[in-house]
Write an enzyme that holds these catalytic residues in place. Structure first.
Site, mmCIF file in Angstrom:
data_model
loop_
_atom_site.group_PDB
_atom_site.id
_atom_site.type_symbol
_atom_site.label_atom_id
_atom_site.label_comp_id
_atom_site.label_asym_id
_atom_site.label_seq_id
_atom_site.Cartn_x
_atom_site.Cartn_y
_atom_site.Cartn_z
ATOM 1 N N HIS A 127 16.892 -52.443 -29.655
ATOM 2 C CA HIS A 127 15.723 -52.841 -28.877
ATOM 3 C C HIS A 127 16.046 -52.980 -27.385
ATOM 4 C CE1 HIS A 127 11.604 -54.232 -29.360
ATOM 5 N NE2 HIS A 127 11.817 -55.118 -28.421
ATOM 6 N N ARG A 187 24.733 -64.291 -12.755
ATOM 7 C CA ARG A 187 24.066 -63.444 -11.748
ATOM 8 C C ARG A 187 22.760 -64.021 -11.226
ATOM 9 N NH1 ARG A 187 27.376 -60.989 -14.904
ATOM 10 N NH2 ARG A 187 28.482 -59.102 -14.234
HETATM 11 C C1 DLZ Z 1 10.918 -58.316 -27.481
HETATM 12 C C2 DLZ Z 1 11.878 -58.660 -26.394
HETATM 13 C C3 DLZ Z 1 13.233 -58.890 -26.675
HETATM 14 C C4 DLZ Z 1 13.799 -58.795 -28.053
HETATM 15 N N1 DLZ Z 1 14.098 -59.231 -25.707
HETATM 16 C C5 DLZ Z 1 13.656 -59.328 -24.425
HETATM 17 C C6 DLZ Z 1 14.552 -59.662 -23.388
HETATM 18 O O1 DLZ Z 1 15.744 -59.934 -23.572
HETATM 19 N N2 DLZ Z 1 14.058 -59.719 -22.129
HETATM 20 C C7 DLZ Z 1 12.743 -59.438 -21.834
HETATM 21 O O2 DLZ Z 1 12.359 -59.477 -20.656
HETATM 22 N N3 DLZ Z 1 11.873 -59.124 -22.809
HETATM 23 C C8 DLZ Z 1 12.292 -59.068 -24.086
HETATM 24 N N4 DLZ Z 1 11.417 -58.760 -25.089
HETATM 25 C C9 DLZ Z 1 9.971 -58.612 -24.754
HETATM 26 C C10 DLZ Z 1 9.567 -57.235 -24.234
HETATM 27 O O3 DLZ Z 1 9.962 -57.058 -22.876
HETATM 28 C C11 DLZ Z 1 8.027 -57.093 -24.296
HETATM 29 O O4 DLZ Z 1 7.433 -58.190 -23.664
HETATM 30 C C12 DLZ Z 1 7.534 -56.998 -25.719
HETATM 31 O O5 DLZ Z 1 8.199 -55.976 -26.426
HETATM 32 C C13 DLZ Z 1 6.012 -56.742 -25.770
HETATM 33 O O6 DLZ Z 1 5.697 -55.528 -25.100
#
Ligand code: DLZ
Length: 161
Positions: A97, A136
């Site tokens: 992911h 950071r």
């Molecule tokens: C789903 C998800 C995951 C697992 N990890 C992060 C992350 O580490 N940092 C981040 O900014 N967003 C994460 N997201 C959310 C996704 O960016 C997004 O908001 C969702 O997949 C819905 O589109």
């Protein structure tokens, strides 16, 4: 500028940053890992103000996750701003992911940077763990928010004023 593994993100030549009274900046901030993104935002705001950008000339919008930064920035460039800073933090998990979010967001922001009239500054931290992110956003590696603010002001000065 020299490449260095140990570059501190908050260290820069202060004389190289233009005084920027009247410059308008949009900032889009992701809520995921908000302990990190909030600190990045604080760093960017502090540095922008240090070089004369007034609080009333800064528009801040929040998006749920980094993947939404592309949409948020696409909206922000339509507003009366001279540059847009995108702030997010993606931390590697157990699945691929991480790679999809990082790639999708990076391509989205790069596309906007190349096609819009407003510079888009890349404030996306992509790390293997939380400690690397904390390092950071005001830790031992400095604050990427500072670096983004300096970059935004230099881009505006060079291309938009
Ligand atoms: C789903 C998800 C995951 C697992 N990890 C992060 C992350 O580490 N940092 C981040 O900014 N967003 C994460 N997201 C959310 C996704 O960016 C997004 O908001 C969702 O997949 C819905 O589109």
């Amino acid at each position: 500028m020299q490449a260095s593994k140990k570059k501190n993100l908050s260290e820069y030549d202060e004389n190289s940053v233009p005084l920027s009274n009247g410059v308008k900046i949009g900032i889009v901030v992701s809520e995921w890992n908000n302990n990190v993104t909030g600190a990045l935002l604080d760093g960017a705001l502090c540095t922008l103000k240090k070089y004369g950008v007034s609080e009333s000339d800064i528009i801040i919008k929040h998006v749920p996750g980094s993947f939404e930064l592309t949409f948020g920035v696409a909206q922000m460039v339509k507003k009366d701003v001279d540059a847009v800073i995108a702030i997010g933090c993606v931390i590697r998990g157990d699945t691929p992911h991480f790679d999809y979010i990082c790639q999708g967001t990076t391509y989205g922001l790069a596309h906007l940077n190349a096609t819009q009239n407003v510079p888009v500054i890349y404030g996306l931290i992509t790390t293997n763990d939380m400690q690397q992110a904390l390092d950071r956003c005001g830790g031992c590696m400095g604050n990427k928010g500072d670096e983004c603010a300096v970059t935004a002001l230099k881009m505006v000065h060079e291309f938009c004023s």
